[in-house]
Design a protein around this motif. Structure first.
Motif, PDB file in Angstrom:
ATOM      1  N   ALA A 130       0.834  -1.203   0.000  1.00  0.00           N
ATOM      2  CA  ALA A 130       0.000   0.000   0.000  1.00  0.00           C
ATOM      3  C   ALA A 130       0.873   1.260   0.000  1.00  0.00           C
ATOM      4  N   ILE A 131       1.935   1.254   0.796  1.00  0.00           N
ATOM      5  CA  ILE A 131       2.869   2.385   0.840  1.00  0.00           C
ATOM      6  C   ILE A 131       3.534   2.550  -0.520  1.00  0.00           C
ATOM      7  N   GLU A 132       3.979   1.430  -1.102  1.00  0.00           N
ATOM      8  CA  GLU A 132       4.657   1.476  -2.398  1.00  0.00           C
ATOM      9  C   GLU A 132       3.747   2.067  -3.471  1.00  0.00           C
ATOM     10  N   SER A 133       2.507   1.614  -3.522  1.00  0.00           N
ATOM     11  CA  SER A 133       1.566   2.121  -4.510  1.00  0.00           C
ATOM     12  C   SER A 133       1.295   3.608  -4.298  1.00  0.00           C
ATOM     13  N   PHE A 134       1.120   3.996  -3.040  1.00  0.00           N
ATOM     14  CA  PHE A 134       0.835   5.402  -2.746  1.00  0.00           C
ATOM     15  C   PHE A 134       2.005   6.298  -3.133  1.00  0.00           C
ATOM     16  N   MET A 136       4.337   5.791  -5.355  1.00  0.00           N
ATOM     17  CA  MET A 136       4.467   5.907  -6.805  1.00  0.00           C
ATOM     18  C   MET A 136       3.447   6.887  -7.381  1.00  0.00           C
ATOM     19  N   ASP A 137       2.223   6.854  -6.854  1.00  0.00           N
ATOM     20  CA  ASP A 137       1.222   7.837  -7.297  1.00  0.00           C
ATOM     21  C   ASP A 137       1.632   9.244  -6.890  1.00  0.00           C
ATOM     22  N   TRP A 138       2.188   9.350  -5.702  1.00  0.00           N
ATOM     23  CA  TRP A 138       2.586  10.649  -5.150  1.00  0.00           C
ATOM     24  C   TRP A 138       3.680  11.303  -5.996  1.00  0.00           C
ATOM     25  N   VAL A 139       4.744  10.557  -6.243  1.00  0.00           N
ATOM     26  CA  VAL A 139       5.894  11.140  -6.942  1.00  0.00           C
ATOM     27  C   VAL A 139       5.641  11.322  -8.440  1.00  0.00           C
ATOM     28  N   GLN A 140       4.586  10.689  -8.949  1.00  0.00           N
ATOM     29  CA  GLN A 140       4.241  10.859 -10.360  1.00  0.00           C
ATOM     30  C   GLN A 140       3.152  11.913 -10.564  1.00  0.00           C
ATOM     31  N   SER A 141       3.027  12.793  -9.575  1.00  0.00           N
ATOM     32  CA  SER A 141       2.122  13.953  -9.672  1.00  0.00           C
ATOM     33  C   SER A 141       0.662  13.566  -9.821  1.00  0.00           C
ATOM     34  N   LYS A 142       0.259  12.506  -9.155  1.00  0.00           N
ATOM     35  CA  LYS A 142      -1.163  12.144  -9.185  1.00  0.00           C
ATOM     36  C   LYS A 142      -1.965  13.260  -8.519  1.00  0.00           C
ATOM     37  N   GLU A 143      -3.143  13.521  -9.076  1.00  0.00           N
ATOM     38  CA  GLU A 143      -3.994  14.581  -8.525  1.00  0.00           C
ATOM     39  C   GLU A 143      -4.405  14.240  -7.087  1.00  0.00           C
ATOM     40  N   TRP A 144      -4.382  15.253  -6.259  1.00  0.00           N
ATOM     41  CA  TRP A 144      -4.753  15.049  -4.867  1.00  0.00           C
ATOM     42  C   TRP A 144      -6.273  15.097  -4.701  1.00  0.00           C
ATOM     43  N   ASP A 145      -6.949  14.037  -5.084  1.00  0.00           N
ATOM     44  CA  ASP A 145      -8.386  13.968  -4.887  1.00  0.00           C
ATOM     45  C   ASP A 145      -8.677  13.387  -3.502  1.00  0.00           C
ATOM     46  N   ASP A 146      -9.948  13.287  -3.155  1.00  0.00           N
ATOM     47  CA  ASP A 146     -10.314  12.805  -1.820  1.00  0.00           C
ATOM     48  C   ASP A 146      -9.799  11.393  -1.537  1.00  0.00           C
ATOM     49  N   ASN A 202      13.007  -4.942  -6.779  1.00  0.00           N
ATOM     50  CA  ASN A 202      13.861  -5.633  -5.807  1.00  0.00           C
ATOM     51  C   ASN A 202      15.217  -4.969  -5.640  1.00  0.00           C
ATOM     52  N   GLU A 203      15.529  -3.970  -6.459  1.00  0.00           N
ATOM     53  CA  GLU A 203      16.858  -3.374  -6.396  1.00  0.00           C
ATOM     54  C   GLU A 203      16.843  -1.912  -5.961  1.00  0.00           C
ATOM     55  N   ARG A 204      15.654  -1.361  -5.742  1.00  0.00           N
ATOM     56  CA  ARG A 204      15.575   0.054  -5.380  1.00  0.00           C
ATOM     57  C   ARG A 204      14.632   0.286  -4.215  1.00  0.00           C
ATOM     58  N   MET A 205      14.909   1.344  -3.467  1.00  0.00           N
ATOM     59  CA  MET A 205      13.990   1.824  -2.460  1.00  0.00           C
ATOM     60  C   MET A 205      14.002   3.348  -2.474  1.00  0.00           C
ATOM     61  N   VAL A 206      12.872   3.930  -2.076  1.00  0.00           N
ATOM     62  CA  VAL A 206      12.721   5.381  -2.068  1.00  0.00           C
ATOM     63  C   VAL A 206      12.515   5.831  -0.631  1.00  0.00           C
ATOM     64  N   LEU A 207      13.273   6.830  -0.230  1.00  0.00           N
ATOM     65  CA  LEU A 207      13.163   7.408   1.098  1.00  0.00           C
ATOM     66  C   LEU A 207      12.716   8.855   0.958  1.00  0.00           C
ATOM     67  N   LEU A 208      11.584   9.201   1.580  1.00  0.00           N
ATOM     68  CA  LEU A 208      11.084  10.571   1.543  1.00  0.00           C
ATOM     69  C   LEU A 208      11.295  11.186   2.922  1.00  0.00           C
ATOM     70  N   ILE A 209      12.341  11.994   3.023  1.00  0.00           N
ATOM     71  CA  ILE A 209      12.740  12.570   4.301  1.00  0.00           C
ATOM     72  C   ILE A 209      11.909  13.808   4.605  1.00  0.00           C
ATOM     73  N   ASN A 210      11.409  13.890   5.827  1.00  0.00           N
ATOM     74  CA  ASN A 210      10.697  15.082   6.264  1.00  0.00           C
ATOM     75  C   ASN A 210      11.711  16.223   6.401  1.00  0.00           C
TER      76      ASN A 210
END
Length: 376
Positions: A130-134, A136-146, A202-210
């Motif tokens: 769920a985190i991974e899917s979210f 990917m949507d986030w960093v690909q500029s998905k519209e912030w709908d409800d 399997n070879e990458r991870m993304v870290l979003l630092i506050n």
């Protein structure tokens, strides 16, 4: 809850229990259907004793006389399997009740532990996906709908904080990382709930630092180096990272793209690369792939089959053109290095000591690595 014991898990239970006791084992669902057994012919058949055990929620000893009265049973003992106070199945052990009963409670407890571990592992997997899917949507500029905002709340992700994107890539993996390995890796970031971590393949991870309070470049670099040391010591994994610049959450795609292009350079340099340091590499992003391919041919084209010379050039750039460090890293004599660079010049007509030629060689290597990555 009955759905918790799927055939795959039931088979695992049978295999694990059989290691402890040399009797036939069955796992039965709450409807009395055998879903796993050491005797494959019994799978799919009805077991009346197990049905009674599930209904009465207590163990049931089955005697030889009971075999004549109850459908599908053999002498032995049946134990209800509990999860969160509900009966979700039945474990049956075939044999002399007097011999198998002493093992029964221990085996039932072990079975319930296996089921519990499997359940929480599946919950962890669901949350990870769920985190991974979210992300990917986030960093690909998905519209912030409800629905998007609700997903963030469900996952406890703060969408108000500024973020710095870091993309970490593992180098030279020979096989996919296991669930336990990924869990251990993610646990390195569990202490700080302000950060978001997701795997991408399997070879990458993304870290979003506050970055609302502005972590320094030095602190990010120090933390990544400690993480890389952890990876190497525990899994033998080498890694590189590209670091974007801090951005508002609704513009996180900018930081992600910066981290991606920084990662390309990091893979050439074998280190951590910050987007804020990129200059020439920024321009390369605007060059189309066909032009890059032509440039490779015109510069280092004669070296494409000379693996040793290509690796020498790559190491030279990693070592910031230090001949001494390059020779040391390659485990060769300095004279051997001079010979190889002379060979590069003979084949390409580009001299690594000439600044313009050096830039051409560097760009050739950079574009070649990009093409290699795309082909992979």
């Amino acid at each position: 809850m009955a759905a918790l014991i799927l055939p795959e898990l039931a088979e695992k239970i049978v295999k694990e229990v059989r290691k402890l006791i040399g009797e036939d084992i069955i796992v039965v669902n709450t409807e009395g259907d055998i879903i796993a057994s050491t005797d494959m012919e019994r799978v799919g058949t009805f077991h009346e004793g197990a049905l009674l055990t599930a209904q009465k929620k207590r163990k049931l000893i089955i005697t030889e006389e009971d075999q004549l009265k109850l459908a599908g049973v053999k002498a032995g003992i049946n134990f209800p399997i509990f999860f969160q106070h509900d009966v979700i199945g039945v474990l049956g052990i075939t044999g002399d009740p007097n011999k198998v009963t002493p093992f029964g409670e221990i085996i039932r407890k072990m079975t319930e532990l296996l089921i519990s571990e499997n359940y929480y592992a599946e919950q962890h997997d669901w949350h990870t996906r769920a985190i991974e899917s979210f992300v990917m949507d986030w960093v690909q500029s998905k519209e912030w709908d409800d629905p998007f905002i609700n997903r963030a709340k469900l996952l406890a992700i703060d969408l108000k904080a500024k973020r710095t994107v870091v993309i970490i890539e593992f180098l030279g993996l020979n096989s996919p990382l296991s669930r336990d390995s990924w869990s251990s890796i993610f646990n390195r970031f569990q202490e700080n709930t302000q950060e978001v971590v997701a795997r991408t393949g399997n070879e990458r991870m993304v870290l979003l630092i506050n970055s609302s309070k502005g972590p320094t470049r030095a602190s990010i670099e120090k933390r990544l180096m400690k993480f890389f040391l952890f990876l190497f010591n525990n899994f033998g994994i080498q890694a590189v990272a590209g670091v974007g610049q801090a951005a508002e959450s609704f513009e996180i795609s900018h930081s992600y793209r910066q981290a991606e292009r920084s990662l390309k350079i990091a893979k050439v340099n074998g280190t951590i690369t910050f987007d804020e340091n990129l200059t020439l590499e920024m321009i390369s992003e605007e060059i189309n792939p066909k032009t890059k391919a032509d440039f490779v041919i015109r510069t280092i084209g004669p070296l494409l089959k000379e693996v040793e010379l290509l690796e020498t050039l790559k190491e030279l750039f990693k070592q910031n053109h230090s001949l001494k460090n390059t020779a040391k890293k390659l485990h060769i004599h300095i004279n051997t290095l001079h010979y190889r660079l002379k060979k590069v010049e003979e084949l390409t007509h580009l001299n690594a000591n000439n600044i313009q030629d050096l830039v051409n060689l560097y760009l050739g290597i950079l574009f070649l690595d990009e093409q290699t990555k795309i082909r992979k």
